[in-house]
Design a protein around this motif. Structure first.
Motif, PDB file in Angstrom:
ATOM      1  N   THR A 103       0.820  -1.211   0.000  1.00  0.00           N
ATOM      2  CA  THR A 103       0.000   0.000   0.000  1.00  0.00           C
ATOM      3  C   THR A 103       0.855   1.262   0.000  1.00  0.00           C
ATOM      4  N   PHE A 104       1.899   1.245   0.822  1.00  0.00           N
ATOM      5  CA  PHE A 104       2.727   2.447   0.995  1.00  0.00           C
ATOM      6  C   PHE A 104       4.022   2.394   0.184  1.00  0.00           C
ATOM      7  N   ASP A 105       4.211   1.339  -0.563  1.00  0.00           N
ATOM      8  CA  ASP A 105       5.286   1.250  -1.558  1.00  0.00           C
ATOM      9  C   ASP A 105       6.698   1.287  -0.954  1.00  0.00           C
ATOM     10  N   TYR A 106       6.903   0.541   0.116  1.00  0.00           N
ATOM     11  CA  TYR A 106       8.257   0.314   0.617  1.00  0.00           C
ATOM     12  C   TYR A 106       8.482  -1.196   0.601  1.00  0.00           C
ATOM     13  N   ASP A 107       9.660  -1.629   0.174  1.00  0.00           N
ATOM     14  CA  ASP A 107       9.901  -3.055  -0.002  1.00  0.00           C
ATOM     15  C   ASP A 107      10.609  -3.644   1.214  1.00  0.00           C
ATOM     16  N   ASP A 108       9.811  -4.029   2.197  1.00  0.00           N
ATOM     17  CA  ASP A 108      10.291  -4.730   3.390  1.00  0.00           C
ATOM     18  C   ASP A 108      10.322  -6.219   3.050  1.00  0.00           C
ATOM     19  N   SER A 109      11.445  -6.690   2.533  1.00  0.00           N
ATOM     20  CA  SER A 109      11.522  -8.007   1.892  1.00  0.00           C
ATOM     21  C   SER A 109      10.916  -9.126   2.723  1.00  0.00           C
ATOM     22  N   LEU A 110      11.323  -9.244   3.985  1.00  0.00           N
ATOM     23  CA  LEU A 110      10.904 -10.379   4.810  1.00  0.00           C
ATOM     24  C   LEU A 110      10.078  -9.935   6.014  1.00  0.00           C
ATOM     25  N   ASP A 111       9.427  -8.802   5.891  1.00  0.00           N
ATOM     26  CA  ASP A 111       8.422  -8.335   6.854  1.00  0.00           C
ATOM     27  C   ASP A 111       8.976  -8.010   8.235  1.00  0.00           C
ATOM     28  N   VAL A 112      10.134  -7.395   8.267  1.00  0.00           N
ATOM     29  CA  VAL A 112      10.700  -6.941   9.537  1.00  0.00           C
ATOM     30  C   VAL A 112       9.864  -5.806  10.117  1.00  0.00           C
ATOM     31  N   VAL A 113       9.416  -4.912   9.253  1.00  0.00           N
ATOM     32  CA  VAL A 113       8.584  -3.791   9.706  1.00  0.00           C
ATOM     33  C   VAL A 113       7.231  -4.304  10.185  1.00  0.00           C
ATOM     34  N   GLY A 114       6.607  -5.155   9.374  1.00  0.00           N
ATOM     35  CA  GLY A 114       5.271  -5.634   9.697  1.00  0.00           C
ATOM     36  C   GLY A 114       5.203  -6.505  10.928  1.00  0.00           C
TER      37      GLY A 114
END
Length: 440
Positions: free
Chosen positions: A314-325
């Motif tokens: 949605t916000f167009d940042y590529d957090d490859s392995l979902d560290v942010v999420g």
């Protein structure tokens, strides 16, 4: 001189020492577990690079921690709650008889070192598939000194402002580990930009059994992470241990419930991710909430994080392995919910909203979350930009397209790893052994 006399007179408790020795080994095991977890989630052409980013973090952070990190994090405060002193640079003045509480100071320092190691390694998941390995070797020690060490002093160091002036609670690392790694991962995502083919190509995990094995090792090590933070073989360690197990379970179930409801299929990746999300959230709160609180914290993380991993599209940042999420969002959930579910029988005083403490503790937790997240993001962004200008942080398009395993490390994880992925490979990237034709 008085402090020296006190340290010399103190004696380590053998039971507490034995438990913390085991807990330290458990936490160190988490980094190889993370390597497998991340390695299984990437494509075959970058497996070894992912493993290497975790394993090299062990060596890099250890060198920095022993040289100056421990002293700056846990030395006597010299900066208004912001940083410790240099009294113990190179571990000076800390001998085998020195005691921290009821355990040897050398053991306490090693236990804390394992936290620093995995925090740095966690960031690699956000920028998988596209990082110059040489740049990573520079980033890790600089980041450890400028980001992890100060935040650790704020939260756990003598005189640290978050614990001693603000009064926010964090038992085992929601702020210095989870939120710091997640916010730093987001910063580097923005510095590097998205992977080639982001939102266009399928980038599915190549080995889900490896992911599950890594998640299992992480869960196993997390008992040392959380229960070990009691720094003793006692009832608080037992409560943190049980809370950790409970939250991991409800996190797993919450994620699977969302997947079933939303997608019609509960997945192995979802189970692994949900368990990790629950464990992330309970990390700061395992020593502050009751068992009921732990169940709710884990469930909340499993449900919310299962949606948060989709925010990158949605916000167009590529957090490859979902560290942010998972780590940033899960860490925020667990840290804030202390302000709701903290109970005096666990904290020894402060209580959350549901136990008559009002909004005061929740407000303290919120200030701590915002301060740590903002600091980690801004400093990491600055470090990333400086490295990018000085030497380039991102791998070339050819390296990324072919795969970092072959182009950077001259190896492949599987015999067929060179085939079917990317453009034909120049013989210049192969080692002499790999240039020899197989008899078959």
């Amino acid at each position: 001189m008085e402090t020296t006399v006190i340290l010399a007179a103190a004696h380590a408790d053998t039971g507490d020492t034995a438990w913390l020795l085991a807990a330290t080994a458990l936490v160190l095991l988490m980094t190889p577990g993370l390597a497998l977890f991340y390695g299984g989630m990437v494509r075959t052409k970058s497996v070894l690079n992912m493993l290497m980013m975790s394993f090299v973090s062990i060596a890099l952070v250890t060198a920095v921690w022993l040289a100056a990190g421990y002293s700056l994090a846990f030395g006597d405060d010299i900066g208004g709650g912001l940083i410790g002193g240099l009294k113990h640079v190179g571990m000076a003045g800390i001998g085998p008889d020195s005691v921290h509480g009821t355990v040897p100071t050398l053991l306490f320092a090693t236990f804390q070192l394992t936290f620093a190691i995995i925090t740095a390694a966690l960031i690699s998941g956000a920028i998988a598939d596209r990082v110059k390995f040489s740049a990573w070797l520079i980033f890790v020690p600089v980041w450890a000194l400028l980001v992890y060490v100060p935040v650790t002093h704020w939260v756990w160091g003598p005189g640290g402002w978050i614990a001693n002036h603000l009064g926010a609670l964090d038992f085992a690392g929601g702020l210095p580990v989870e939120i710091t790694s997640g916010a730093s991962g987001l910063a580097l995502c923005l510095v590097l930009g998205p992977r080639l083919g982001f939102k266009k190509d399928a980038m599915r995990p190549h080995n889900l059994p490896m992911v599950m094995l890594g998640a299992g090792l992480l869960w196993f090590g997390w008992f040392g992470f959380n229960a070990g933070s009691a720094l003793g073989a006692n009832g608080l360690a037992a409560a943190a241990f049980l809370n950790t197990l409970a939250a991991g379970c409800t996190g797993l179930l919450g994620w699977l419930f969302v997947e079933q409801k939303r997608d019609g299929h509960p997945t192995t990746l979802g189970a692994a991710s949900g368990a990790v999300a629950g464990l992330v959230a309970i990390t700061p709160s395992c020593g502050a909430v009751s068992l009921l609180g732990a169940l709710v914290v884990g469930l909340a993380a499993g449900v919310v994080c299962s949606y948060a991993v989709g925010w990158k599209f949605t916000f167009d940042y590529d957090d490859s392995l979902d560290v942010v999420g998972v780590h940033l969002v899960g860490g925020v959930i667990g840290t804030l919910l202390i302000g709701v579910f903290a109970i005096g029988t666990m904290t020894g005083g402060p209580e959350g909203l549901l136990y008559g403490g009002g909004l005061a503790q929740l407000g303290k937790q919120l200030v701590a979350v915002v301060a740590v997240a903002a600091y980690a993001f801004l400093v990491t962004y600055g470090i990333g930009k400086l490295i990018d200008k000085a030497m380039g942080f991102r791998a070339s398009e050819e390296q990324e397209h072919t795969g970092l395993d072959l182009t950077v490390h001259a190896e492949t994880a599987y015999d067929h790893g060179v085939l079917g992925h990317g453009a034909p490979v120049s013989s210049s990237v192969l080692s002499p052994a790999q240039k020899v034709k197989s008899p078959s």
